[in-house]
Design a protein around this motif. Structure first.
Motif, short mmCIF file in Angstrom:
data_model
loop_
_atom_site.label_atom_id
_atom_site.label_comp_id
_atom_site.label_asym_id
_atom_site.label_seq_id
_atom_site.Cartn_x
_atom_site.Cartn_y
_atom_site.Cartn_z
N LYS A 16 5.41 -9.04 2.73
CA LYS A 16 5.73 -7.63 2.99
C LYS A 16 5.21 -6.69 1.92
CE LYS A 16 9.70 -8.37 6.04
NZ LYS A 16 11.16 -8.24 6.22
N ILE A 17 4.77 -7.24 0.77
CA ILE A 17 4.12 -6.39 -0.23
C ILE A 17 2.90 -5.71 0.38
CG2 ILE A 17 2.86 -6.43 -2.44
CD1 ILE A 17 5.88 -6.70 -2.73
N ASN B 142 2.78 -5.38 -6.16
CA ASN B 142 3.98 -4.54 -6.17
C ASN B 142 3.85 -3.58 -7.36
OD1 ASN B 142 6.47 -3.52 -5.54
ND2 ASN B 142 7.63 -5.34 -6.10
N TYR C 253 2.01 4.38 -9.29
CA TYR C 253 3.18 4.09 -10.13
C TYR C 253 3.96 5.38 -10.42
CZ TYR C 253 5.84 2.71 -14.29
OH TYR C 253 6.83 2.49 -15.20
N LYS D 56 3.40 -2.21 1.70
CA LYS D 56 3.47 -1.10 0.75
C LYS D 56 2.11 -0.41 0.56
CE LYS D 56 7.43 -2.32 -2.13
NZ LYS D 56 7.92 -2.34 -3.55
N GLN E 213 -0.13 -0.95 -1.68
CA GLN E 213 -0.52 -0.74 -3.07
C GLN E 213 -1.40 -1.89 -3.54
OE1 GLN E 213 3.20 -0.50 -5.18
NE2 GLN E 213 3.77 1.46 -4.26
N TYR F 194 -3.49 -6.97 -3.37
CA TYR F 194 -2.22 -6.30 -3.08
C TYR F 194 -1.22 -6.69 -4.17
CZ TYR F 194 -3.44 -4.49 1.53
OH TYR F 194 -4.01 -3.77 2.56
N GLU G 137 5.77 6.73 -7.42
CA GLU G 137 6.97 5.95 -7.10
C GLU G 137 8.09 6.30 -8.07
OE1 GLU G 137 9.00 2.97 -4.79
OE2 GLU G 137 7.08 3.99 -4.51
N GLU H 211 6.54 -1.84 -9.55
CA GLU H 211 7.42 -2.67 -10.37
C GLU H 211 6.72 -3.19 -11.63
OE1 GLU H 211 10.61 -3.05 -9.77
OE2 GLU H 211 10.44 -1.82 -7.96
#
Length: 338
Positions: free
Chosen positions: A115-116, A299, A318, A119, A121, A297, A321, A302
């Motif tokens: 599921k990343i 996260n 970043y 996003k 990203q 890809y 977010e 984070e």
């Protein structure tokens, strides 16, 4: 035009549990806008690498590598030689999962890792090249690295990265320095060393303090040379690693950033080279950093900002977010909520 994605998964990873997640992972890939399909690796040598190369030649837009660091390394080796390369995503299911740890990808839930992709990203990640091999996280040589070859696969499956710690404790008294000649950007080193290490992320063997200032996608390896083989010195260095990465300032350490390294053992004896935890040939060997070679890809929101490197898009994502989270925390009086 519909974009195509290929899942390459190792059915034996994660105690052979990966197979039961394939349908859900493909559904996530479809939800991300890809026409998705899957390939299950076989025991044949380099099955994942060959399929990754085939998918790259066929013009796939995304390759998702599911398995341990070894499977992911194979997929990278299949993709890296080509001029036109698909994006990559990873689903960790191995022992230490260093690469996933560095990219802040969930390591316990394969579907959450997939599921990343939703996003949207990505990071443009460096890839290392050593002769005709590629690596995405570490390259190392010297007696300290040889413990990785001595850990039985079934031992790793049961105990995870603690297997390396246990085996390392057993072997440490026998570690000694060997004579090395190292050429890097800032100069050369001729002398004894028990290990040299090239890192491209801040996660090595499950530890994030070994290369505390690793910068993703900056075109530079973090080079660590451990000059001592003395047991007492080694224990001091390990304590400093655990104490916030203070080992980098120790007199027994060379710590530098370099885009290239030439490593030779000068006494004529063999020195095996470790690439991403596996045997990658013997020195002499030349290591070259291929800057931002594969788009992954990740996260991104984070990942600590200090580790994001020069990727402007990643830093923008970043900050966006962080700003979004900050706005959610502001209460009706314009004060940050408790």
């Amino acid at each position: 035009m519909v974009q195509r994605a290929r899942l390459i998964y190792n059915p034996t990873s994660g105690n052979e549990g990966m197979k039961r997640y394939v349908a859900d992972i493909l559904a996530v890939m479809e939800a991300a806008g890809y026409e998705a399909s899957a390939y299950q690796t076989t025991p044949a040598p380099f099955a994942a690498k060959k399929e990754a190369a085939r998918a790259t030649e066929a013009g796939f837009d995304l390759i998702v590598a599911a398995g341990g660091d070894g499977t992911i390394n194979e997929v990278v080796n299949g993709v890296a030689p080509y001029e036109q390369r698909p994006k990559m995503a990873i689903i960790p299911a191995g022992t230490t999962n260093d690469y996933a740890r560095a990219l802040r990808i969930p390591r316990e839930d394969p579907v959450a890792a997939a599921k990343i992709i939703l996003k949207g990203q990505t990071l443009k990640m460096d890839i290392g090249q050593a002769n005709n091999h590629y690596f995405m996280n570490i390259a190392a040589g010297g007696m300290l690295t040889e413990l990785t070859y001595a850990v039985p696969s079934e031992f790793k499956s049961i105990f995870g990265y603690f297997a390396y710690v246990l085996k390392g404790a057993e072997m440490l008294p026998g570690v000694r320095s060997v004579p090395l000649h190292l050429e890097f950007d800032d100069g050369t080193y001729d002398g004894p060393a028990s290990m040299f290490l090239l890192a491209m992320t801040n996660s090595i063997g499950g530890f994030e303090q070994i290369v505390p200032d690793a910068s993703l996608g900056d075109g530079k390896f973090s080079l660590i040379v451990v000059k001592t083989g003395n047991l007492g010195d080694m224990l001091v260095l390990m304590a400093k690693v655990l104490n916030g990465g203070k080992h980098v300032d120790d007199a027994n350490i060379i710590y530098a950033k370099t885009a290239k390294l030439v490593a030779t053992r000068t006494d004529g004896e063999e020195m095996k080279i470790n690439l991403d935890g596996e045997y990658g040939g013997s020195a002499p060997m030349t290591f070259v950093n291929l800057k931002q070679h594969i788009e992954m890809y990740a996260n991104v929101a984070e990942i600590p900002q200090k580790n994001l490197g020069p990727d402007t898009e990643a830093k923008t994502a970043y900050m966006a977010e962080v700003e979004n989270i900050s706005q959610q925390d502001v209460d009706g009086n314009g004060k940050i909520g408790e």
